[in-house]
Design a protein around this motif. Structure first.
Motif, PDB file in Angstrom:
ATOM      1  N   VAL A 164     -21.856   8.027 -23.789  1.00 52.01           N
ATOM      2  CA  VAL A 164     -20.471   8.260 -24.177  1.00 52.01           C
ATOM      3  C   VAL A 164     -19.638   8.090 -22.913  1.00 52.01           C
ATOM      4  CG1 VAL A 164     -20.597  10.797 -23.952  1.00 52.01           C
ATOM      5  CG2 VAL A 164     -18.837   9.764 -25.389  1.00 52.01           C
ATOM      6  N   LEU A 165     -18.643   7.209 -23.020  1.00 46.56           N
ATOM      7  CA  LEU A 165     -17.786   6.888 -21.880  1.00 46.56           C
ATOM      8  C   LEU A 165     -16.401   7.480 -22.108  1.00 46.56           C
ATOM      9  CD1 LEU A 165     -18.648   3.072 -21.645  1.00 46.56           C
ATOM     10  CD2 LEU A 165     -19.805   4.964 -20.501  1.00 46.56           C
ATOM     11  N   VAL A 166     -15.868   8.105 -21.093  1.00 45.49           N
ATOM     12  CA  VAL A 166     -14.495   8.612 -21.125  1.00 45.49           C
ATOM     13  C   VAL A 166     -13.730   7.838 -20.063  1.00 45.49           C
ATOM     14  CG1 VAL A 166     -13.011  10.611 -20.760  1.00 45.49           C
ATOM     15  CG2 VAL A 166     -15.196  10.888 -21.951  1.00 45.49           C
ATOM     16  N   ASP A 167     -12.739   7.117 -20.519  1.00 45.19           N
ATOM     17  CA  ASP A 167     -11.960   6.255 -19.620  1.00 45.19           C
ATOM     18  C   ASP A 167     -12.880   5.361 -18.781  1.00 45.19           C
ATOM     19  OD1 ASP A 167      -9.590   7.332 -20.605  1.00 45.19           O
ATOM     20  OD2 ASP A 167      -9.549   8.910 -19.092  1.00 45.19           O
ATOM     21  N   GLY A 168     -13.931   4.846 -19.436  1.00 44.76           N
ATOM     22  CA  GLY A 168     -14.840   3.906 -18.783  1.00 44.76           C
ATOM     23  C   GLY A 168     -15.929   4.515 -17.930  1.00 44.76           C
ATOM     24  N   LYS A 169     -15.951   5.840 -17.800  1.00 44.13           N
ATOM     25  CA  LYS A 169     -16.956   6.505 -16.970  1.00 44.13           C
ATOM     26  C   LYS A 169     -17.955   7.240 -17.850  1.00 44.13           C
ATOM     27  CE  LYS A 169     -13.749   7.216 -13.199  1.00 44.13           C
ATOM     28  NZ  LYS A 169     -12.906   8.162 -12.513  1.00 44.13           N
ATOM     29  N   VAL A 170     -19.233   7.200 -17.474  1.00 42.85           N
ATOM     30  CA  VAL A 170     -20.267   7.887 -18.240  1.00 42.85           C
ATOM     31  C   VAL A 170     -20.025   9.392 -18.181  1.00 42.85           C
ATOM     32  CG1 VAL A 170     -22.740   8.374 -18.443  1.00 42.85           C
ATOM     33  CG2 VAL A 170     -21.974   6.068 -17.852  1.00 42.85           C
ATOM     34  N   ALA A 171     -19.855   9.982 -19.373  1.00 45.77           N
ATOM     35  CA  ALA A 171     -19.628  11.426 -19.475  1.00 45.77           C
ATOM     36  C   ALA A 171     -20.843  12.132 -20.056  1.00 45.77           C
ATOM     37  CB  ALA A 171     -18.409  11.701 -20.344  1.00 45.77           C
ATOM     38  N   GLY A 172     -21.728  11.369 -20.685  1.00 46.33           N
ATOM     39  CA  GLY A 172     -22.929  11.949 -21.273  1.00 46.33           C
ATOM     40  C   GLY A 172     -23.819  10.850 -21.816  1.00 46.33           C
ATOM     41  N   PHE A 173     -25.024  11.253 -22.218  1.00 51.69           N
ATOM     42  CA  PHE A 173     -25.989  10.270 -22.714  1.00 51.69           C
ATOM     43  C   PHE A 173     -27.053  10.958 -23.557  1.00 51.69           C
ATOM     44  CE2 PHE A 173     -27.277  11.790 -18.576  1.00 51.69           C
ATOM     45  CZ  PHE A 173     -28.608  12.137 -18.763  1.00 51.69           C
ATOM     46  N   THR A 174     -27.726  10.148 -24.366  1.00 51.60           N
ATOM     47  CA  THR A 174     -28.924  10.601 -25.060  1.00 51.60           C
ATOM     48  C   THR A 174     -30.004   9.557 -24.823  1.00 51.60           C
ATOM     49  OG1 THR A 174     -29.853  11.446 -27.132  1.00 51.60           O
ATOM     50  CG2 THR A 174     -28.289   9.633 -27.349  1.00 51.60           C
ATOM     51  N   ASP A 175     -31.096   9.988 -24.220  1.00 54.34           N
ATOM     52  CA  ASP A 175     -32.212   9.097 -23.919  1.00 54.34           C
ATOM     53  C   ASP A 175     -33.040   8.856 -25.171  1.00 54.34           C
ATOM     54  OD1 ASP A 175     -31.731   8.906 -21.124  1.00 54.34           O
ATOM     55  OD2 ASP A 175     -32.721  10.830 -20.799  1.00 54.34           O
ATOM     56  N   TYR A 176     -33.609   7.661 -25.254  1.00 52.02           N
ATOM     57  CA  TYR A 176     -34.482   7.359 -26.389  1.00 52.02           C
ATOM     58  C   TYR A 176     -35.640   6.468 -25.967  1.00 52.02           C
ATOM     59  CZ  TYR A 176     -31.926   2.868 -26.696  1.00 52.02           C
ATOM     60  OH  TYR A 176     -31.373   1.640 -26.435  1.00 52.02           O
ATOM     61  N   ARG A 177     -36.676   6.506 -26.799  1.00 49.98           N
ATOM     62  CA  ARG A 177     -37.783   5.556 -26.697  1.00 49.98           C
ATOM     63  C   ARG A 177     -37.769   4.747 -27.972  1.00 49.98           C
ATOM     64  NH1 ARG A 177     -43.003   8.836 -26.016  1.00 49.98           N
ATOM     65  NH2 ARG A 177     -41.791  10.123 -27.397  1.00 49.98           N
ATOM     66  N   LEU A 178     -37.711   3.443 -27.842  1.00 52.55           N
ATOM     67  CA  LEU A 178     -37.662   2.565 -28.996  1.00 52.55           C
ATOM     68  C   LEU A 178     -39.065   2.079 -29.327  1.00 52.55           C
ATOM     69  CD1 LEU A 178     -35.708   1.286 -30.973  1.00 52.55           C
ATOM     70  CD2 LEU A 178     -35.460  -0.630 -29.380  1.00 52.55           C
ATOM     71  N   LEU A 179     -39.492   2.349 -30.557  1.00 47.80           N
ATOM     72  CA  LEU A 179     -40.774   1.901 -31.069  1.00 47.80           C
ATOM     73  C   LEU A 179     -40.490   0.853 -32.146  1.00 47.80           C
ATOM     74  CD1 LEU A 179     -42.448   5.432 -31.338  1.00 47.80           C
ATOM     75  CD2 LEU A 179     -42.650   3.776 -29.470  1.00 47.80           C
ATOM     76  N   PRO A 180     -41.516   0.152 -32.631  1.00 49.34           N
ATOM     77  CA  PRO A 180     -41.245  -0.930 -33.593  1.00 49.34           C
ATOM     78  C   PRO A 180     -40.417  -0.528 -34.824  1.00 49.34           C
ATOM     79  CG  PRO A 180     -43.483  -1.094 -32.787  1.00 49.34           C
ATOM     80  CD  PRO A 180     -42.922   0.198 -32.248  1.00 49.34           C
ATOM     81  N   THR A 181     -40.659   0.649 -35.384  1.00 50.52           N
ATOM     82  CA  THR A 181     -39.943   1.038 -36.606  1.00 50.52           C
ATOM     83  C   THR A 181     -39.178   2.343 -36.465  1.00 50.52           C
ATOM     84  OG1 THR A 181     -41.884   2.185 -37.465  1.00 50.52           O
ATOM     85  CG2 THR A 181     -41.615  -0.132 -38.088  1.00 50.52           C
TER      86      THR A 181
END
Length: 98
Positions: free
Chosen positions: A16-33
């Motif tokens: 999530v960017l606020v005025d173009g700056k990273v303000a937060g995030f959620t990490d993920y692992r992508l698997l096939p499905t």
């Protein structure tokens, strides 16, 4: 204040960017499905503004749009899904999930 959510696939996280700056995030692992959400964080300067909810709502909708099942290992993501029944059908319960 401009708020935008993007998928930073290089870092395996939605941001999530606020005025173009990273303000937060959620990490993920992508698997096939499926997509496994492992951690969500909002930087202290941006807490209390509802940014984590915007972030997770976007990430879950993006997952639904691409046909991915969701594994909410992150407690915030799991709680968000509990409060938003429209996303409950995405949860992959076979993954020892919730």
């Amino acid at each position: 204040m401009s708020i935008e959510v993007v998928d930073n696939s290089t870092e395996s996280r939605f941001e999530v960017l606020v005025d173009g700056k990273v303000a937060g995030f959620t990490d993920y692992r992508l698997l096939p499905t499926k997509i496994v959400f492992t951690h969500t964080e909002v930087l202290p300067a941006y807490e209390g503004q509802g940014l984590a909810s915007k972030l997770i709502g976007y990430a879950l909708q993006a997952s639904a749009d691409t046909g991915l099942r969701v594994v909410p290992l992150c407690p915030f993501v799991a709680k968000y899904i509990e409060r938003h029944p429209e996303f409950q059908e995405l949860v992959d319960t076979s993954f020892g999930g919730r």
